[in-house]
Structures are given as C-alpha cells and as structure tokens.
Design a protein around this motif. Structure first.
Motif, PDB file in Angstrom:
ATOM      1  N   LEU A  20      -5.001  -6.940  -1.166  1.00  0.00           N
ATOM      2  CA  LEU A  20      -4.201  -7.197  -1.739  1.00  0.00           C
ATOM      3  C   LEU A  20      -2.944  -7.855  -1.409  1.00  0.00           C
ATOM      4  CD1 LEU A  20      -3.189  -5.917  -4.727  1.00  0.00           C
ATOM      5  CD2 LEU A  20      -2.016  -4.077  -3.617  1.00  0.00           C
TER       6      LEU A  20
ATOM      7  N   ARG B 155       2.687  -7.464   3.097  1.00  0.00           N
ATOM      8  CA  ARG B 155       1.417  -6.951   3.008  1.00  0.00           C
ATOM      9  C   ARG B 155       0.999  -6.050   4.275  1.00  0.00           C
ATOM     10  NH1 ARG B 155      -3.152 -10.793   3.493  1.00  0.00           N
ATOM     11  NH2 ARG B 155      -4.386  -9.296   2.364  1.00  0.00           N
TER      12      ARG B 155
ATOM     13  N   THR C 183      -9.537  -4.557  -3.974  1.00  0.00           N
ATOM     14  CA  THR C 183      -8.627  -3.512  -3.293  1.00  0.00           C
ATOM     15  C   THR C 183      -8.974  -2.069  -3.937  1.00  0.00           C
ATOM     16  OG1 THR C 183      -6.733  -4.819  -2.988  1.00  0.00           O
ATOM     17  CG2 THR C 183      -6.357  -2.418  -3.032  1.00  0.00           C
ATOM     18  N   ASP C 184      -9.236  -2.126  -5.312  1.00  0.00           N
ATOM     19  CA  ASP C 184      -9.680  -0.742  -5.822  1.00  0.00           C
ATOM     20  C   ASP C 184     -11.029  -0.546  -5.152  1.00  0.00           C
ATOM     21  OD1 ASP C 184      -7.537  -0.839  -7.273  1.00  0.00           O
ATOM     22  OD2 ASP C 184      -8.542  -1.267  -9.243  1.00  0.00           O
TER      23      ASP C 184
ATOM     24  N   HIS D 122      -8.463  -2.288 -15.122  1.00  0.00           N
ATOM     25  CA  HIS D 122      -7.148  -2.820 -14.899  1.00  0.00           C
ATOM     26  C   HIS D 122      -6.336  -3.315 -16.449  1.00  0.00           C
ATOM     27  CE1 HIS D 122      -9.513  -3.581 -11.401  1.00  0.00           C
ATOM     28  NE2 HIS D 122     -10.307  -4.309 -12.006  1.00  0.00           N
TER      29      HIS D 122
ATOM     30  N   TYR E 168       1.834  -1.128  -5.169  1.00  0.00           N
ATOM     31  CA  TYR E 168       2.206  -2.685  -5.297  1.00  0.00           C
ATOM     32  C   TYR E 168       3.725  -2.611  -6.373  1.00  0.00           C
ATOM     33  CZ  TYR E 168       2.012  -7.631  -6.302  1.00  0.00           C
ATOM     34  OH  TYR E 168       2.072  -9.100  -6.185  1.00  0.00           O
TER      35      TYR E 168
ATOM     36  N   ASP F 101      -7.643 -10.154  -6.402  1.00  0.00           N
ATOM     37  CA  ASP F 101      -7.183  -8.954  -5.382  1.00  0.00           C
ATOM     38  C   ASP F 101      -7.048  -7.625  -5.642  1.00  0.00           C
ATOM     39  OD1 ASP F 101      -4.849  -9.531  -6.710  1.00  0.00           O
ATOM     40  OD2 ASP F 101      -3.799  -9.914  -4.866  1.00  0.00           O
ATOM     41  N   GLN F 102      -6.802  -7.602  -6.990  1.00  0.00           N
ATOM     42  CA  GLN F 102      -6.715  -6.113  -7.437  1.00  0.00           C
ATOM     43  C   GLN F 102      -8.262  -5.195  -7.296  1.00  0.00           C
ATOM     44  OE1 GLN F 102      -5.085  -5.957 -11.359  1.00  0.00           O
ATOM     45  NE2 GLN F 102      -4.939  -3.619 -11.432  1.00  0.00           N
TER      46      GLN F 102
ATOM     47  N   ARG G   7       0.291 -10.886  -8.441  1.00  0.00           N
ATOM     48  CA  ARG G   7      -1.096  -9.928  -8.285  1.00  0.00           C
ATOM     49  C   ARG G   7      -2.087 -10.474  -9.141  1.00  0.00           C
ATOM     50  NH1 ARG G   7      -1.971  -3.632  -9.214  1.00  0.00           N
ATOM     51  NH2 ARG G   7      -1.415  -4.188 -11.240  1.00  0.00           N
TER      52      ARG G   7
ATOM     53  N   ASP H 152      -7.291   2.298  -9.057  1.00  0.00           N
ATOM     54  CA  ASP H 152      -6.405   1.340  -9.587  1.00  0.00           C
ATOM     55  C   ASP H 152      -5.009   1.757  -9.610  1.00  0.00           C
ATOM     56  OD1 ASP H 152      -6.529  -1.433 -10.688  1.00  0.00           O
ATOM     57  OD2 ASP H 152      -5.671  -0.429 -12.331  1.00  0.00           O
TER      58      ASP H 152
ATOM     59  N   ALA I 198      -3.363   1.772  -6.201  1.00  0.00           N
ATOM     60  CA  ALA I 198      -3.091   0.516  -5.750  1.00  0.00           C
ATOM     61  C   ALA I 198      -1.881  -0.008  -6.399  1.00  0.00           C
ATOM     62  CB  ALA I 198      -4.261  -0.401  -5.756  1.00  0.00           C
ATOM     63  N   SER I 199      -1.756   0.313  -7.848  1.00  0.00           N
ATOM     64  CA  SER I 199      -0.587  -0.040  -8.592  1.00  0.00           C
ATOM     65  C   SER I 199       0.815   0.387  -8.333  1.00  0.00           C
ATOM     66  CB  SER I 199      -1.116   0.066 -10.156  1.00  0.00           C
ATOM     67  OG  SER I 199      -2.310  -0.835 -10.494  1.00  0.00           O
TER      68      SER I 199
END
Length: 469
Positions: A202, A216, A122-123, A92, A48, A118-119, A114, A41, A44-45
C-alpha cells in the motif's frame, strides 16, 4: 462538482461515454471471489484514512468519521445486509460505494493517491496472514494426533517397504512419524512464507508510487507488516506470494496424498494392517460386503485439484507484462480454492488418524525371514567382514534358501558356515525381529530410543505451530 450516480458507483468512467458491455461486465465481476476480502479491505482502508490525516490531506474529524463508518460497514457484511448493485465490480467498489452513500463527498476522498492495484495486493496479503495461521493450526492438530498414535503403539512391528516390496522390519510408530515429519516441513515452509511476504504494498499507487506524502513505514507498522515494498512497479504486479502459498498448499496435499495411499494399501484385505472407522468409510451400492476408503481416496484426489491451481496461477503470471494486468484478478480463485480444499482434507485426515484401528497381529504376521537379510549382513560386518563382501555372502544364502524352498533361518548352521566360517550359533539371536529394530538407534532410526526423540521433536513442533495459529 459532478456527482457520481448512486445507481452505478464507479471508481472510473469519466473518460467513457458508455458503460461496459454486459458480457464484459459479467466477466469482469470478481465479487463472487473477492467479497471474502471485505474485512481485509476495510482494515486497510481504515489505516489509509488515518495515513491521509497524517499527511494533512483530511482533518482529524474527517479521518475519524471515515474510520467509524468503515467499521460500521463490517457489521453490514457480517449480517449479510450488503446489497450488491448491477454496476459493482469488486469488493473495493462495493465498500467505497457504501462509504460514499453514508458519508457523501468525504467518502470519495479515501481513494486519494490509492489505486485498486496496490489496494487489492494489500488485501490479499492481509488475508494470507490469516490463511497461513489457520493452516498452521490444522497442521499442528494432525502432527499432534500422529504423535499420540505413535506413542500409543510404540513397539508394534511391521514390514517397511521400498518399491512396495518388503525391505526391513520397522516400527509402526516410525512409519507414521515419517509422514508427520513431512508435515513439519510444510509448517516450516508456511512460516518462512509468512515472514517473507509480510511487506506492505500500500502506497505504491497504480504503479508509479504515491506523491502525497503518505508515510508508508507508519502504514506498515499500523497494519502489522515488517516493512514496505521497495519498488512500486514490482509491488502492484507481484503475485509471487500467492504462487508460494499455493505451492505450500500443494506440498501439504502431496504429503497427505502419500499418507492416504499408504493407508489405502494397508487397509486392504491383502494387507489388513489397519481398519478405518465407519465414519471415514463408505459402502457399495451393489456389493453389500464392501468397505471402501473413500475418505482417503478423496484426500489423494484433492492433491490433483490443488496442484492444478498452482499450474494455473503460474501460467497466468507467465503471460503478463510488468505491473498490474487484469489477468491477475484470477489469483483469488486459485488461492481461495486451494486454501478451502486443503482445509477440508486436513480436517478429514485428522479424523482418520484419530479413529484408525491398528491391527498389530496382522502387521507382525506379515514379517518374513527374508527381511532379516540386511541384519544378517550386519552380523557379519560386526565380525570384521567388509560390507560389500557380507552383502554378497548373504545374497548367496538367500539364493540357496530359495532353491531349497525354505526360509534362511531354516538352513543348518553347517550349511551357513560353507558360505562363511564366521557364522556361529549366535546367529539365532539375529532372527528376533524385536531385537533387530532396536539396533537402529542412530538419530532418525527405528529403535525405540530414536522414536522417543522423534516424538519429542514433533510434540514441540506441534506446540510451536499451535502458538503461531
């Protein structure tokens, strides 16, 4: 602007006048399972946050601050200093709450465009890459161990079985490598899944997509994905990759279960083909003489647990309408348990194979002349008899030996020639088990030359899987 209370940070709630009921909050809380996604997480964050900067939604200093503080949170998780509050729902929520606590309003900007829909997917895909890598490493280890034992015991003969009845003579190495080849196919399935699932969700938002200019394709490259999902509604509701992974785990567990079943049978006093090391056996609380193959029984039993997870996730998906539904929260329980349990049994299986004692004398003592019947049929085939006729002739020979209560090798040559004049004194050579196995030298057979080639293939497979781990 309205401030979110620090005591209960929510990603939602503006339109609600009351918080969730305690019972619902308890049921909704996925932290016991998804907290293990904290690193994914955060990764990915961070990406983003950089994508928000590229889209002009935050400046470079803000993006840098978000990235650095997200990385600081990683150490809190590692050191176990993250404090879970009563209002936290999932990993999250926790990560965003902690980020807001140290960055203020800037942290609230990270979720721009977001969704947790989708978070989380993706994780899960980021986690899956690591899970596949680790599983491939363990499969590689078992295949390597099997090839080592097969090479060490090349030439050791044993009965081969169909229907648990003695069938033909084979080499112990050939039997062991048959299980290794099943695991090789499991490794290939996992590699195919890794490539097929490696597309980025994501940027799909809750279901309609992202309207804020998020790149993306850049995000995919940044996070190591080969491409992006083509439909946002499909992306957020897709858990096929979870089903596929649990299916792969199930297949490995089924193959390990079959290996365990063979070894359990072979370790009995009735067979006495192998002996398990003390470290992978147990005793009885009542009977002092017992030596139980508990390690193998647990391997066999775990296949039921993992396969049940496959049924569970499939039934969960069956009942959900399109896009994201809260039912999908349970995917992590099924997925993580399958991975964890499979990791355990892979480790135990490797230990069993490394320490197993092969009892050559017992194996070769179990060879019986009735197992020569097929070789005798081939003897006649080589003299020009059609196989169906040869099969019938040897069947009559076997029947005659049974009537007399003797082995087929005890029948006089003159009596054999009554069944076929093509029997000659050279039939004696076909009574040699060692010679017989060497005639099965076609690719995949039990001849030593074929087994050597099998060893080459599996050693290469073990090396290739190890490189992917």
């Amino acid at each position: 602007m309205t401030q979110i209370p620090e005591s209960c940070y929510k990603m939602w709630g503006g339109r609600f006048t009351e918080g969730p009921h305690e019972a619902l909050h308890s049921l909704n809380n996925s932290l016991p399972y998804d907290s293990r996604l904290y690193a994914d997480d955060l990764d990915a964050s961070k990406a983003y946050a950089e994508a928000l900067h590229r889209a002009g939604l935050i400046n470079s200093a803000e993006a840098d601050k978000l990235v650095k503080n997200l990385e600081l949170l990683r150490f809190d998780w590692i050191e176990g200093t993250v404090k879970i509050l009563p209002g936290d729902e999932d990993v999250h929520t926790v990560n965003e709450r902690l980020l807001v606590e140290i960055t203020g309003e800037l942290g609230q900007r990270l979720h721009t465009g977001r969704s947790r829909n989708d978070q989380v997917v993706t994780d899960m895909k980021l986690w899956l890459r690591k899970a596949i890598r680790e599983t491939l490493g363990r499969l590689s280890g078992i295949i390597e161990t099997a090839t080592r034992q097969a090479e060490l015991h090349l030439g050791v003969l044993m009965p081969g079985y169909t229907h648990l009845q003695r069938a033909q003579t084979v080499q112990f190495s050939h039997w062991l490598l048959s299980h290794a080849f099943a695991l090789r196919e499991d490794g290939q399935r996992l590699l195919e899944l890794r490539d097929r699932a490696n597309v980025l969700p994501l940027g799909s938002g809750a279901l309609a997509g992202n309207p804020l200019g998020i790149d993306r394709l850049w995000l995919a490259e940044r996070l190591g994905f080969s491409g992006v999902t083509a439909n946002s509604m499909h992306a957020v509701g897709d858990r096929d990759f979870v089903v596929d992974f649990i299916y792969c785990c199930s297949m490995v567990s089924l193959h390990l279960s079959r290996l365990a079943e063979d070894l359990i049978i072979y370790s009995t006093k009735e067979f006495d083909f192998i002996k398990l090391a003390d470290g992978f056996s147990s005793g009885s609380s009542l009977m002092p003489q017992k030596r139980n193959p508990d390690s193998l029984e647990l391997i066999r039993g775990m296949a039921g647990v993992i396969t049940a997870n496959l049924t569970g996730i499939m039934m969960t998906i069956k009942g959900t309408p399109s896009t994201y539904n809260k039912d999908l929260q349970y995917d992590k329980q099924f997925c993580f348990q399958s991975f964890d349990k499979l990791s355990q049994v892979l480790e135990v299986t490797d230990g069993v194979l490394q320490t197993i004692q092969v009892k050559q004398e017992s194996m070769e003592a179990a060879l019986s002349t009735d197992m020569l019947a097929t070789d005798w049929a081939y003897y006649l085939v080589k003299k020009g008899v059609p196989f169906r006729q040869a099969h019938h002739i040897i069947g009559r020979v076997v029947s005659e030996a049974e009537k007399r209560g003797v082995d087929i090798t005890d029948l006089p040559l003159g009596d054999l020639q009554k069944f076929s004049p093509l029997f000659g004194s050279d039939i004696v050579a076909v009574a040699d088990y060692s010679n017989n196995v060497q005639q099965y030298n076609a690719i995949g057979g039990t001849a030593s030359s074929s087994i050597v080639e099998q060893l080459r293939l599996l050693k290469k497979c073990a090396r290739d899987l190890a490189k992917q781990s």
